[in-house]
Design a protein around this motif. Sequence first.
Motif, PDB file in Angstrom:
ATOM      1  N   ILE A  73      31.035  31.251  44.799  1.00  5.72           N
ATOM      2  CA  ILE A  73      31.706  31.788  43.616  1.00  5.72           C
ATOM      3  C   ILE A  73      32.978  32.534  44.026  1.00  5.72           C
ATOM      4  N   ALA A  74      32.906  33.311  45.095  1.00  3.32           N
ATOM      5  CA  ALA A  74      34.079  34.050  45.575  1.00  3.32           C
ATOM      6  C   ALA A  74      35.190  33.094  46.011  1.00  3.32           C
ATOM      7  N   THR A  75      34.817  31.986  46.620  1.00  2.00           N
ATOM      8  CA  THR A  75      35.818  30.996  47.028  1.00  2.00           C
ATOM      9  C   THR A  75      36.487  30.394  45.808  1.00  2.00           C
ATOM     10  N   ARG A  76      35.714  30.081  44.802  1.00  2.00           N
ATOM     11  CA  ARG A  76      36.285  29.556  43.555  1.00  2.00           C
ATOM     12  C   ARG A  76      37.280  30.535  42.977  1.00  2.00           C
ATOM     13  N   ASN A  77      36.914  31.808  42.925  1.00  2.00           N
ATOM     14  CA  ASN A  77      37.808  32.828  42.371  1.00  2.00           C
ATOM     15  C   ASN A  77      39.079  32.964  43.209  1.00  2.00           C
ATOM     16  N   ARG A  78      38.918  32.875  44.490  1.00  2.00           N
ATOM     17  CA  ARG A  78      40.076  32.986  45.391  1.00  2.00           C
ATOM     18  C   ARG A  78      41.030  31.810  45.202  1.00  2.00           C
ATOM     19  N   ILE A  79      40.491  30.619  45.065  1.00  2.00           N
ATOM     20  CA  ILE A  79      41.340  29.440  44.843  1.00  2.00           C
ATOM     21  C   ILE A  79      42.041  29.544  43.487  1.00  2.00           C
ATOM     22  N   SER A  80      41.291  29.966  42.466  1.00  2.75           N
ATOM     23  CA  SER A  80      41.849  30.036  41.110  1.00  2.75           C
ATOM     24  C   SER A  80      42.848  31.168  40.921  1.00  2.75           C
ATOM     25  N   HIS A  81      42.549  32.323  41.483  1.00  5.38           N
ATOM     26  CA  HIS A  81      43.349  33.507  41.191  1.00  5.38           C
ATOM     27  C   HIS A  81      44.163  34.014  42.370  1.00  5.38           C
ATOM     28  N   GLY A  82      43.772  33.639  43.571  1.00 10.59           N
ATOM     29  CA  GLY A  82      44.487  34.107  44.760  1.00 10.59           C
ATOM     30  C   GLY A  82      45.014  32.937  45.555  1.00 10.59           C
ATOM     31  N   TYR A  83      45.544  31.967  44.819  1.00  6.73           N
ATOM     32  CA  TYR A  83      45.975  30.717  45.449  1.00  6.73           C
ATOM     33  C   TYR A  83      46.889  30.922  46.644  1.00  6.73           C
ATOM     34  N   ASP A  84      47.632  32.020  46.638  1.00  8.60           N
ATOM     35  CA  ASP A  84      48.558  32.273  47.741  1.00  8.60           C
ATOM     36  C   ASP A  84      47.859  32.803  48.988  1.00  8.60           C
ATOM     37  N   SER A  85      46.566  33.061  48.872  1.00  8.65           N
ATOM     38  CA  SER A  85      45.816  33.545  50.035  1.00  8.65           C
ATOM     39  C   SER A  85      44.881  32.474  50.602  1.00  8.65           C
ATOM     40  N   ILE A  86      45.053  31.238  50.147  1.00  9.83           N
ATOM     41  CA  ILE A  86      44.228  30.127  50.619  1.00  9.83           C
ATOM     42  C   ILE A  86      44.905  29.501  51.829  1.00  9.83           C
ATOM     43  N   SER A  87      44.141  29.338  52.888  1.00 12.70           N
ATOM     44  CA  SER A  87      44.699  28.683  54.075  1.00 12.70           C
ATOM     45  C   SER A  87      44.044  27.320  54.268  1.00 12.70           C
TER      46      SER A  87
END
Length: 111
Positions: A73-87
Amino acid sequence: MDENIKAWLFDILQSIKEIDSYFDPGNRRYDFYIQDIKTKRAVERDLEIIGEAVNRIKKAKPDFELTNARKIIATRNRISHGYDSISDEMVWGILINHLPRLKAEIEKMFS
């Protein structure tokens, strides 16, 4: 098992199968992944779907056992809302290390 939960589990399994289909069988390579923006975006979208399905399952049945549910769930949120922090490395690690286990876990629920 609740019909909604079955449907969400099926969505997770379908998304994993879609991710698998983006790569030639037996030839899942990081260098291909990082050079193909369409594959990267498709993988990220499928990871969002997986995370949202897990989130719905946990909301409907908080005691439902699913390995790493919070991290998914945290990964989903990171991709959706923190797209600039995805490596690329983070996503690749999920593809190689975690999705095969999640796929096996869900397939076992359906058997």
